[in-house]
Design a protein around this motif. Structure first.
Motif, mmCIF file in Angstrom:
data_model
loop_
_atom_site.group_PDB
_atom_site.id
_atom_site.type_symbol
_atom_site.label_atom_id
_atom_site.label_comp_id
_atom_site.label_asym_id
_atom_site.label_seq_id
_atom_site.Cartn_x
_atom_site.Cartn_y
_atom_site.Cartn_z
ATOM 1 N N ASP A 1 0.842 -1.190 0.000
ATOM 2 C CA ASP A 1 0.000 0.000 0.000
ATOM 3 C C ASP A 1 0.882 1.247 0.000
ATOM 4 O O ASP A 1 1.951 1.269 0.626
ATOM 5 C CB ASP A 1 -0.895 0.038 1.245
ATOM 6 N N ARG A 2 0.429 2.280 -0.668
ATOM 7 C CA ARG A 2 1.181 3.528 -0.695
ATOM 8 C C ARG A 2 1.143 4.180 0.690
ATOM 9 O O ARG A 2 0.093 4.301 1.309
ATOM 10 C CB ARG A 2 0.586 4.483 -1.738
ATOM 11 N N TYR A 3 2.318 4.585 1.193
ATOM 12 C CA TYR A 3 2.350 5.380 2.411
ATOM 13 C C TYR A 3 3.380 6.489 2.275
ATOM 14 O O TYR A 3 4.286 6.417 1.447
ATOM 15 C CB TYR A 3 2.617 4.517 3.653
ATOM 16 N N ILE A 4 3.199 7.521 3.064
ATOM 17 C CA ILE A 4 4.100 8.660 3.050
ATOM 18 C C ILE A 4 4.819 8.745 4.383
ATOM 19 O O ILE A 4 4.197 8.635 5.447
ATOM 20 C CB ILE A 4 3.332 9.974 2.785
ATOM 21 N N LYS A 5 6.124 8.922 4.318
ATOM 22 C CA LYS A 5 6.908 9.192 5.514
ATOM 23 C C LYS A 5 7.463 10.605 5.411
ATOM 24 O O LYS A 5 8.165 10.930 4.446
ATOM 25 C CB LYS A 5 8.047 8.182 5.660
ATOM 26 N N ILE A 6 7.150 11.438 6.391
ATOM 27 C CA ILE A 6 7.600 12.828 6.402
ATOM 28 C C ILE A 6 8.683 12.951 7.473
ATOM 29 O O ILE A 6 8.445 12.666 8.645
ATOM 30 C CB ILE A 6 6.432 13.779 6.718
ATOM 31 N N ALA A 7 9.878 13.363 7.058
ATOM 32 C CA ALA A 7 10.997 13.394 7.997
ATOM 33 C C ALA A 7 11.953 14.529 7.658
ATOM 34 O O ALA A 7 11.986 15.029 6.531
ATOM 35 C CB ALA A 7 11.738 12.059 7.983
ATOM 36 N N ASN A 8 12.714 14.902 8.665
ATOM 37 C CA ASN A 8 13.672 15.996 8.527
ATOM 38 C C ASN A 8 14.946 15.489 7.866
ATOM 39 O O ASN A 8 15.627 14.633 8.421
ATOM 40 C CB ASN A 8 13.982 16.559 9.918
ATOM 41 N N GLY A 9 15.254 16.002 6.679
ATOM 42 C CA GLY A 9 16.485 15.620 6.002
ATOM 43 C C GLY A 9 16.271 14.584 4.922
ATOM 44 O O GLY A 9 15.323 13.807 4.953
ATOM 45 N N ALA A 10 17.166 14.592 3.962
ATOM 46 C CA ALA A 10 17.053 13.716 2.798
ATOM 47 C C ALA A 10 17.363 12.266 3.159
ATOM 48 O O ALA A 10 18.059 11.982 4.131
ATOM 49 C CB ALA A 10 17.987 14.185 1.691
ATOM 50 N N ARG A 11 16.826 11.362 2.384
ATOM 51 C CA ARG A 11 17.110 9.935 2.533
ATOM 52 C C ARG A 11 18.475 9.658 1.906
ATOM 53 O O ARG A 11 18.722 10.007 0.759
ATOM 54 C CB ARG A 11 16.033 9.123 1.827
ATOM 55 N N HIS A 12 19.353 9.011 2.680
ATOM 56 C CA HIS A 12 20.693 8.706 2.179
ATOM 57 C C HIS A 12 20.821 7.202 1.932
ATOM 58 O O HIS A 12 20.228 6.391 2.615
ATOM 59 C CB HIS A 12 21.756 9.173 3.170
ATOM 60 N N GLY A 13 21.639 6.855 0.963
ATOM 61 C CA GLY A 13 21.930 5.450 0.706
ATOM 62 C C GLY A 13 21.047 4.870 -0.377
ATOM 63 O O GLY A 13 19.826 5.040 -0.372
ATOM 64 N N LYS A 14 21.662 4.172 -1.307
ATOM 65 C CA LYS A 14 20.930 3.575 -2.417
ATOM 66 C C LYS A 14 19.968 2.492 -1.948
ATOM 67 O O LYS A 14 18.874 2.331 -2.498
ATOM 68 C CB LYS A 14 21.906 3.006 -3.442
ATOM 69 N N LEU A 15 20.386 1.732 -0.917
ATOM 70 C CA LEU A 15 19.546 0.638 -0.442
ATOM 71 C C LEU A 15 18.248 1.165 0.169
ATOM 72 O O LEU A 15 17.169 0.612 -0.071
ATOM 73 C CB LEU A 15 20.306 -0.208 0.579
#
Length: 429
Positions: free
Chosen positions: A148-162
Motif C-alpha cells: 500500500d502507498r504510504y508517506i513518511k515525512i521526515a527531517n532531512g534527505a534519505r541517504h543510501g541507495k539501499l
C-alpha cells in the motif's frame, strides 16, 4: 498487492539484507492468539537465556554477577541492576557488547539524542527483524498491507541507495523537509493530495504544523485511512488538530532503543506492548512497580543478543491504570516538579497554550519552557499580532501561581526542530 509484497518481495528483501522480517511477521500473527500464560512462558525462557548470555559474554554483566555473587542460572529480572544511557555511555560500547557475537550479524546503531545524550550501540540482525515485524503488525491493525502507498515525512534527505530502493519497493513516498515555513507546508500537503496514501507517518510536531496550515487553507480534501505518530509525545491538543485536518484517526506508537514496540489500540483505550519482543516495567521514583499513576519506563529487549538491554531506564514517563499504559507522558527531563511535589509535563504546557478558552490560543504560535539555573522559568514564545502586554501578564501570573518560582518571557522568531524531527517543550538552561 499485499500478497505479492508479503509472500514474494519481503522474503527477497530479507535474503538480500540478511534479515528475517517475513519469518517473524508470520510468528507474530500466531503469538497474538497466545493465552497470557503462553506469552509469560515464552518471555521467561528468552529472558533466562538472555541473562546467562549477558553474565558470560558481556563484560559489564559478567563483572556485576561476580561482584554480587549471583548465579545467572537462577537470577530473576528484578534482581538485576537498572542501567541508563549515562551508564552505557560511560562504560563504552565494548563493555556492553557480547564478546563472541558474530560481527557480520550485528548492526551499529545510534540513539536519537533527544535527551542530549546520544550514544552508539549494536543491534543484532535478528532483533532488527523482529522489531520491524512488530511495527508492521501495528500498521496491519490500522488496515495497512505491504505494498500500500504510504508517506513518511521526515527531517532531512534519505541517504543510501539501499534505503531508496526499499522506499521504491515498499511503495513509500519519502518526503524530506529542512524547515517548516508556509511554502514547505503547502508543498507537502500538495504531495499528499496527489499521491493519496493509505497511511501518513511522521512525528507529532511536523504533523501538527501541517494540520494547522491545512485547517486554515481551502482546497485539501483527501483523507488517509490512518495517521501513525511516533518518536515524541502526542498531546491531546495536537491530536485534535491533526485528526480534524486529515479526517482520520491517529494511532500513536512508542519505542526507543531496547524497548518493545508499544502502540495505541484502535479503540484508543490505552497502549499494547509487543510482549513477543520485550518486557516493560513501569516503576516509581524508588524503582518499585506501580499499577496506577505516573512512572518511568524500564525495558528489557529479549532479542538483542549483540548488545543486551536489560532493565534499561529509557528516561520516559508514562501513565498507567490497572497496570496498562494509558498515556505517554514524555521524557523525565521534560517535566517540572514544583515545591509541593506536583509534576508538570509536556501535556500541562501544551494544554495551557492550546485550550480554546485561553487568550494564548490565538496569539502564541510556538513555545518552549526553559528551566533556568537560578530555579526560575523562562517561556520562549513565538507570537503573532494578537499578542499583547495583557496576555503576557496573564501567562506570568498563571504560571507563577502554579509553579511558585519567578517567571519571565522571551519573544523569539523561531523555535527550530531538532535534527530528529523533535522539538523539546521543556529544556534545561
Amino acid at each position: 498487492m499485499g500478497f505479492l509484497h508479503e509472500q514474494i518481495i519481503l522474503p527477497l528483501s530479507d535474503l538480500l539484507r540478511g534479515e528475517q522480517v517475513h519469518k517473524y511477521l508470520k510468528l507474530m500473527k500466531i503469538a497474538e492468539d497466545w493465552a497470557p500464560e503462553q506469552m509469560e512462558a515464552f518471555q521467561k525462557e528468552r529472558l533466562q537465556n538472555l541473562i546467562i548470555l549477558a553474565a558470560t559474554e558481556v563484560p559489564f554483566y559478567r563483572d556485576w554477577f561476580h561482584d554480587h555473587n549471583l548465579d545467572p542460572q537462577t537470577a530473576i529480572l528484578d534482581q538485576l541492576p537498572i542501567v541508563s544511557k549515562a551508564i552505557m555511555r560511560q562504560g563504552g560500547i565494548k563493555r556492553f557488547t557480547a564478546e563472541h557475537f558474530p560481527v557480520k550479524d550485528r548492526i551499529l546503531s545510534r540513539s536519537s539524542g533527544s535527551t542530549g545524550e546520544p550514544f552508539s550501540f549494536y543491534v543484532s540482525k535478528t532483533a532488527y527483524s523482529v522489531n520491524t515485524a512488530a511495527k508492521l503488525r501495528t500498521w496491519y491493525l490500522a488496515g495497512y498491507r505491504l505494498g500500500d502507498r504510504y508517506i513518511k515525512i521526515a527531517n532531512g534527505a534519505r541517504h543510501g541507495k539501499l534505503k531508496k530502493l526499499q522506499d521504491k519497493t515498499n511503495n513509500c513516498l519519502y518526503v524530506p523537509f529542512y524547515s517548516m515555513n508556509d511554502d514547505v507546508l503547502k508543498s507537502i500537503l500538495d504531495k499528499i493530495e496527489r499521491s493519496r496514501p493509505t497511511i501518513i507517518r511522521s512525528y507529532p510536531i511536523p504533523l501538527y504544523l501541517l494540520a494547522k496550515y491545512r485547517n486554515s487553507h481551502m482546497g485539501y480534501s483527501f483523507c488517509p485511512r490512518h495517521i501513525m505518530t511516533t518518536g515524541s509525545t502526542l498531546p491531546a491538543a495536537y491530536r485534535t488538530e491533526i485528526e480534524h485536518a486529515f479526517g482520520c484517526d491517529i494511532i500513536d506508537s512508542y519505542s526507543c532503543e531496547g524497548t518493545p514496540n508499544t502502540y495505541e489500540t484502535p479503540a484508543h483505550n490505552g497502549y499494547n506492548i509487543c510482549g513477543y519482543y520485550g518486557i516493560i516495567e513501569v516503576l516509581d521514583d524508588k524503582n518499585q512497580p506501580i499499577k496506577n499513576g505516573i512512572g518511568h519506563v524500564v525495558s528489557t529487549d529479549l532479542w538483542n543478543l549483540a548488545h543486551p538491554f536489560i532493565r534499561y531506564n529509557t528516561q520516559d514517563l508514562v501513565e498507567v491504570k490497572d497496570g496498562k499504559i494509558i498515556r505517554i507522558m514524555g521524557r523525565e527531563c521534560e517535566s517540572y516538579i514544583n515545591a509541593n511535589g506536583q509534576r508538570f509535563t509536556v501535556h500541562n504546557f501544551v494544554g495551557f497554550f492550546q485550550e480554546d478558552d485561553r487568550p494564548t490560543h490565538q496569539s502564541v504560535t510556538a513555545y518552549q519552557v526553559v528551566k533556568r539555573k537560578d530555579g526560575g522559568i523562562t517561556f520562549r514564545l513565538v507570537v503573532n499580532e494578537q499578542y499583547s502586554p495583557n496576555i503576557e501578564r496573564y501567562i506570568i501570573d498563571f504560571w507563577q501561581k502554579q509553579l511558585s518560582v519567578p517567571i519571565s518571557i522571551t519573544l523569539v522568531d523561531e523555535i527550530p526542530l531538532m535534527h530528529n524531527n523533535k522539538r523539546l517543550t521543556i529544556i534545561e538552561e
